[in-house]
Every structure is written in structure tokens, then in C-alpha cells.
Design a protein around this motif. Sequence first.
Motif, short mmCIF file in Angstrom:
data_model
loop_
_atom_site.label_atom_id
_atom_site.label_comp_id
_atom_site.label_asym_id
_atom_site.label_seq_id
_atom_site.Cartn_x
_atom_site.Cartn_y
_atom_site.Cartn_z
N ASN A 47 13.27 22.38 39.71
CA ASN A 47 14.06 21.99 38.25
C ASN A 47 14.13 23.36 37.59
O ASN A 47 13.16 23.43 36.49
CB ASN A 47 13.94 20.91 38.16
N PHE B 93 14.27 21.95 33.94
CA PHE B 93 12.56 21.97 33.75
C PHE B 93 11.61 22.48 33.59
O PHE B 93 11.16 23.24 32.34
CB PHE B 93 11.72 21.08 34.60
N ASN C 8 12.00 15.85 32.47
CA ASN C 8 10.81 15.59 33.36
C ASN C 8 10.38 14.59 33.10
O ASN C 8 9.63 14.02 32.34
CB ASN C 8 9.92 16.34 33.79
N ASN D 47 8.44 12.00 34.64
CA ASN D 47 7.52 11.61 35.27
C ASN D 47 6.58 12.22 34.44
O ASN D 47 5.19 11.37 34.48
CB ASN D 47 7.47 12.33 36.67
N GLU E 77 8.63 14.19 41.61
CA GLU E 77 8.31 14.09 40.70
C GLU E 77 9.67 14.90 39.93
O GLU E 77 8.95 15.02 37.95
CB GLU E 77 7.29 15.08 40.80
N LEU E 78 10.66 15.36 39.64
CA LEU E 78 11.45 16.37 38.65
C LEU E 78 12.63 15.29 38.70
O LEU E 78 13.52 16.36 38.90
CB LEU E 78 11.58 17.59 39.02
#
Length: 317
Positions: free
Chosen positions: A61, A64, A85, A87, A315-316
Motif C-alpha cells: 500500500n 501507507f 493501516n 491493523n 494487514e493493510l
Amino acid sequence: MIVLTADSASELFAAACQAVLLNGKLAAPRDLTTTEVVGAHLCLTNPRRRLVAVPPIRMINPAFAVAEALWILSGSDAPWIFDFNDNLRQYADDGVLRGAYGPRIRHWDSGVDQLDAVVRKLTVDRQSRQAVVQIFDPARDHRGYRDVPCTLGYRFFIRQGRLVMHTSMRSQDLWLGFPYDIFATTLLHELMAGWLGVEVGEYHHHVDSLHLYAEHAPAAAECLHHEPAITEMEPIAVAWPSLDAVLAQIISGDGNLSDGTPWDTFSRMLTSYRTWKLGERNLARKLAHDTPGPLGAALVAWYQHLTQPALVSPELA
């Protein structure tokens, strides 16, 4: 011990995946199985080639990556980073990432701006070996917080008219963490070179535990069958006294500079991703498409990636 050198972060990432898979041993800290190499030295010869991509297997990403780098450089631990993010919330204590690098770099012990200290040190003594930025803080990091810095610190050297940067890490998740860490550190590297009026030299990434979690090992192996994508960022610079004002403008969302500089690109990236998170997907895609250079193309690719559920990096997303 592994030693790897590459001209781009993508090639370095792919080579590291191969080296860990071939040479790694099983280790399971916190009962999480990893394949680990103890002792790794990864050298990036062209730090502007900082964007990791091995399509279609490993996409990151880029919004991010930009957001985290600016968050760190600004000295922040503010929760706006969760917008890029979500997460990360699982590692927060009372809504704050206690291991955030920014406050440690820019406001160590509520007072020392370590970037300013490095600029001053190397301005006075170009050959100094004391240009150090410390991140790991035992007074904070042995208290049991969820978020403990993986990075120990940075060192900078001017040699033969170039700025060489070394990063030391106690731990590096190769699949999830490395692509974002190398983006942020090499951006700092390039900016520091500009503040000191020298060229950007080699970037050295030293890791005590370089590892792949078991869930990512198959994808890392698959990466070896695909060509790394190599892109180079435009040169970026800002006067040291102007850094904080520029960062504040971009982070606040008032940074539509429209001047074609990399800072303008960063602003467009953040605006596009915030628009995506608001559910305005077509507008976000248009903003990404209109963002010039490799970052804009990477964001377009990331949005395409997010619409393919089987390929999403959880995760993203």
C-alpha cells in the motif's frame, strides 16, 4: 549470516526472501513459527529505488508507506496513522503506539531533536562518527507495552562526498515490515543528504533476526518466480527549517501544492487514500490515476489489488 547487495529495494527484497528460505532455521518467539536468519546485512546501492514490488505476489500500500514516513518524520504518535493501516490498532496501549519512532527521533526525552543534532554534528565535523539517532529506549521498552520498536537506531557518515546511512534492527519481519521500513528510512536518508549538501550514498540495513512467518513463506517462495519491478523516485528535498511546516500542511490535508514536486505527490497519495476509505472509490481511483510517477501507478495497482479478495494482503486492506 547473510550479506546481500542490490540496486533496488524490490531486488533486495526478492534476494532476501530467497536467502531466508534457503538458509533460515525454525524459531517461534511468542509461539509464532518463523523461518529465521540470525544476522543479515542488506545493502541498497540506489536508495531512490525504494519502492518494493514483485507483482502480482507482493504489492504494498504505497499510501501507507508515504503516510508512515511522514508520521515518523513529523515526530508524531497521533492516531491518524490508523486511517492508513487499521491493523496497527492491535498494538496500541490506550490508543497510542508506545513504540512510535517519531517522538523518539524528534523529541527524545521530551527535548532532543535527534535529526537536528545530526545535521549540526555533520555540518561542524564532516568526518564525524557521532551522527547517531537512537530509537530503542530501555526505560520505556521493558515496560510490557504491545508495541516495542524493531529498530535500534540509525547512523550517518559522510564519506567521499556522499552520505552513507546504516540502520540497525533487532528484528525484521521481511514480508510485512521490510517494504515499509526501507521506504521510510531511505526517504530520511535522502532528506538528510540534502540538508547536509551532499549526494546520497549507499544504504545499509543490518538485522539481527530477519524472518518470515510461516503464513507468508509460500508467497515468499512464489516471489522467486516473478520479476521484481524496479522504479526510481524523483529527487526530493526541503530546507531543514521548513520541514515541519511542509509536513504539517500535507498531513492536515491542506497540502494540495499542485507544484509537481514529490511533496505534491505525497499530498495526492494521502488525499486519494482518505477518499478511498470514505467509500468514494471512483474518485479515489481518479486521484490515484492523476498522481504522476511510480507512486501514482503503485496506488492504482493497490486499488486493483484490493478488489481481488483472494489476493488482498490482510494487514493493510
